[in-house]
Design an enzyme around this catalytic site. Structure first.
Site, PDB file in Angstrom:
ATOM      1  N   LYS A 151      36.930  48.541  35.379  1.00 14.79           N
ATOM      2  CA  LYS A 151      36.053  47.408  35.661  1.00 14.79           C
ATOM      3  C   LYS A 151      36.123  47.133  37.152  1.00 14.79           C
ATOM      4  CE  LYS A 151      35.933  43.326  36.570  1.00 14.79           C
ATOM      5  NZ  LYS A 151      35.001  42.716  37.589  1.00 14.79           N
ATOM      6  N   GLY A 182      30.730  44.244  35.251  1.00 11.76           N
ATOM      7  CA  GLY A 182      30.682  42.900  34.708  1.00 11.76           C
ATOM      8  C   GLY A 182      31.529  41.923  35.483  1.00 11.76           C
ATOM      9  N   GLY A 184      34.604  39.109  36.007  1.00 12.21           N
ATOM     10  CA  GLY A 184      36.012  39.044  35.647  1.00 12.21           C
ATOM     11  C   GLY A 184      36.301  38.223  34.403  1.00 12.21           C
ATOM     12  N   PRO A 185      35.759  36.989  34.293  1.00 13.09           N
ATOM     13  CA  PRO A 185      36.057  36.163  33.124  1.00 13.09           C
ATOM     14  C   PRO A 185      35.513  36.736  31.811  1.00 13.09           C
ATOM     15  CG  PRO A 185      35.295  34.812  34.953  1.00 13.09           C
ATOM     16  CD  PRO A 185      35.038  36.238  35.341  1.00 13.09           C
ATOM     17  N   VAL A 187      34.313  40.636  31.292  1.00 10.00           N
ATOM     18  CA  VAL A 187      34.772  42.016  31.100  1.00 10.00           C
ATOM     19  C   VAL A 187      36.259  42.169  31.443  1.00 10.00           C
ATOM     20  CG1 VAL A 187      34.495  44.405  31.890  1.00 10.00           C
ATOM     21  CG2 VAL A 187      32.478  42.986  31.441  1.00 10.00           C
ATOM     22  N   GLY A 188      36.682  41.585  32.564  1.00  9.50           N
ATOM     23  CA  GLY A 188      38.072  41.700  32.961  1.00  9.50           C
ATOM     24  C   GLY A 188      39.017  41.099  31.931  1.00  9.50           C
ATOM     25  N   GLU A 226      48.594  44.094  42.148  1.00 10.74           N
ATOM     26  CA  GLU A 226      48.597  44.131  43.621  1.00 10.74           C
ATOM     27  C   GLU A 226      47.754  42.953  44.048  1.00 10.74           C
ATOM     28  OE1 GLU A 226      47.731  44.129  47.121  1.00 10.74           O
ATOM     29  OE2 GLU A 226      46.416  45.860  46.803  1.00 10.74           O
ATOM     30  N   CYS A 260      44.263  42.692  52.200  1.00 10.17           N
ATOM     31  CA  CYS A 260      45.359  41.887  51.643  1.00 10.17           C
ATOM     32  C   CYS A 260      46.650  42.033  52.435  1.00 10.17           C
ATOM     33  CB  CYS A 260      45.597  42.274  50.182  1.00 10.17           C
ATOM     34  SG  CYS A 260      45.845  44.039  49.915  1.00 10.17           S
ATOM     35  N   GLU A 358      46.377  32.696  51.919  1.00  4.82           N
ATOM     36  CA  GLU A 358      45.595  33.868  52.303  1.00  4.82           C
ATOM     37  C   GLU A 358      44.148  33.455  52.567  1.00  4.82           C
ATOM     38  OE1 GLU A 358      45.358  38.423  50.855  1.00  4.82           O
ATOM     39  OE2 GLU A 358      44.825  36.953  49.320  1.00  4.82           O
TER      40      GLU A 358
END
Length: 451
Positions: A151, A182, A184-185, A187-188, A226, A260, A358
């Site tokens: 994904k 898709g 995140g909320p 498909v993830g 990560e 990151c 961040e």
């Protein structure tokens, strides 16, 4: 449908179908069915596949680079020199490790210890280094004999389509690899919670990583994360300050500040703060926001309007907290596109929001310290521990300080990035490692056979 917006022109440049939990279930079901045969294939077959994938990425460098520039705004020169070569190096590094006998087994007393594939792997990847993060998960997982459902980020889906075509052309069998676009909320989360998924490998924000961990815990599946970072570049009092600051600015602003592990905190001796700030401003002034499709452009836009607004909010926070705004600011530097002005703050205190959270944009905080112990304390004062740097005229002193930093990677005096060394973080920067032998470890189970 999900519209892909070019962050430079603000125009729609593509669309992909947004997946559903039913799509996830279908992909996982195919993966479960395909896994046994793929796991049983010869190591030579899987090794040859990895080599073909690496060669195909080299052959399609221009197409891959242009696609990443169009959908997430990375400068085309950076895309060509880093965003594609790094994944190639990662894939070839995996092949080299396997060729070196990784799966040969280890004799421990009367036990034969073997590494075997873990099963069905869900790979959830971000937009900032789209190809690199996908390759860092998909290639070692497949090489180890796993089936994979990917994904990718909805902000960089076209690069995922190109990788999928490369994998199919390289000979990945039906069902062994599936791609589900898709949100995140939707498909993830469906992937992280799916009872037939054996492992989730996730790269993204710390907040999203916590959610993935919680969902995966219900079925006690393995999780590799990560996550975010707030890396410190520690310039010791014997260092070449000009060189250290220039390299530090380049690192902080690479990929439009959307990395990151970027060194977003520049720690310098208090007595040299003003000098370092002046050097940083001069270096950062050369990063003029522009069209990332132009080879001379060094910094492009934020990936989206929402990301631009987030970064601008942090810049305003720094001003309100009393940090010295030495360059840039919250005002838009261009009339079109999601650009953020390259920004440098001086006199930043460790307790300020811009020193703790961040930002994920071209914002550098110059921070004074009193002595070496104080520098280490400040460097270790955030919830993160992903990257970092130390500059010193004395390599042994630099190494000693590097060992004291609570972080997964430290570069000494601008050392080169290594796509075969383990990449990952301490604390809320995540769990597990990617790249090379240690990256393969994440996608395997250990079995002891006593005899």
């Amino acid at each position: 449908m999900i519209e892909v917006v070019n962050p430079t022109t603000e125009e729609v440049v593509g669309t992909v179908r947004s997946g559903t939990p039913a799509d996830v279930d279908a992909a996982v079901t195919r993966a479960v069915a395909a896994f046994p045969e793929w796991a049983a294939t010869s190591l030579d077959t899987r090794l040859a596949l990895v080599r073909r994938v690496a060669d195909a990425m080299v052959a399609r460098t221009d197409e891959l680079a242009a696609t990443m520039t169009a959908e997430m705004g990375t400068p085309i020169t950076f895309a060509t020199r880093v965003q594609v070569p790094n994944p190639v190096g990662i894939a070839r590094g995996v092949a080299d490790v396997i060729e070196g006998g990784y799966f040969s087994g280890e004799e421990i007393g009367n036990s034969l210890v073997l590494r075997e594939p873990i099963g069905v792997v869900a790979a959830i990847t971000p937009w900032n280094f789209p190809l690199q993060q996908m390759v860092a998960k998909v290639v070692p997982a497949l090489a180890a004999g796993n089936a994979v459902v990917l994904k990718p980020s909805e902000l960089a889906p076209m690069t995922a389509d190109l990788l999928a075509s490369i994998l199919v052309e390289a000979g990945v069998p039906e069902g062994v690899f599936s791609l589900v676009h898709g949100m995140g909320p939707v498909v993830g989360e469906a992937l992280a919670a799916h009872p037939l998924v054996d492992m989730v490998s996730f790269t993204g924000s710390t907040r999203a990583g916590r959610r993935v961990s919680a969902l995966a815990a219900e079925t006690v599946k393995r999780v590799a994360l990560e996550l975010g970072g707030k890396s410190a570049n520690v310039v010791l009092d014997d260092a070449d300050v000009t060189r250290a600051v220039k390299i530090g600015v380049a690192n902080a602003f690479m990929n439009n500040g959307q990395a990151c592990s970027a060194w977003t905190r520049l720690l310098v001796p208090s007595s040299r703060h003003d000098e370092a700030l002046e050097i940083a401003v001069a270096a950062a002034s050369k990063y003029e926001p522009g069209d990332p499709a132009v080879p001379a452009t060094r910094i492009g836009p934020a990936v989206s309007a929402a990301q631009r607004d987030r970064v601008v909010g942090y810049i305003r926070s720094g001003v309100e907290a009393g940090a010295k705004l030495a360059l840039g600011g919250p005002d838009a530097p261009t009339q079109r596109g999601f650009h953020v002005a390259p920004t440098v703050f001086g006199d930043v205190r460790p307790d300020m929001v811009i020193a703790q959270e961040e930002i994920f944009g071209p914002v550098l905080s110059v921070m004074p310290y009193n002595d070496e112990d104080d520098a280490v304390r400040i460097a270790n004062s955030t919830i993160y521990g992903l990257g970092g740097a130390v500059f010193s005229a004395d390599p042994d002193r630099a190494l000693a300080v590097a060992k004291r930093l609570r972080t997964g990677q430290v570069d000494i005096n601008g050392a080169a990035f290594n796509t075969s060394a383990p990449f990952g973080g301490y604390r809320q920067s995540g769990t597990g490692r990617e790249f090379g032998r240690h990256g393969l470890d994440e996608f395997t189970e250990l079995k002891s056979i006593q005899r």
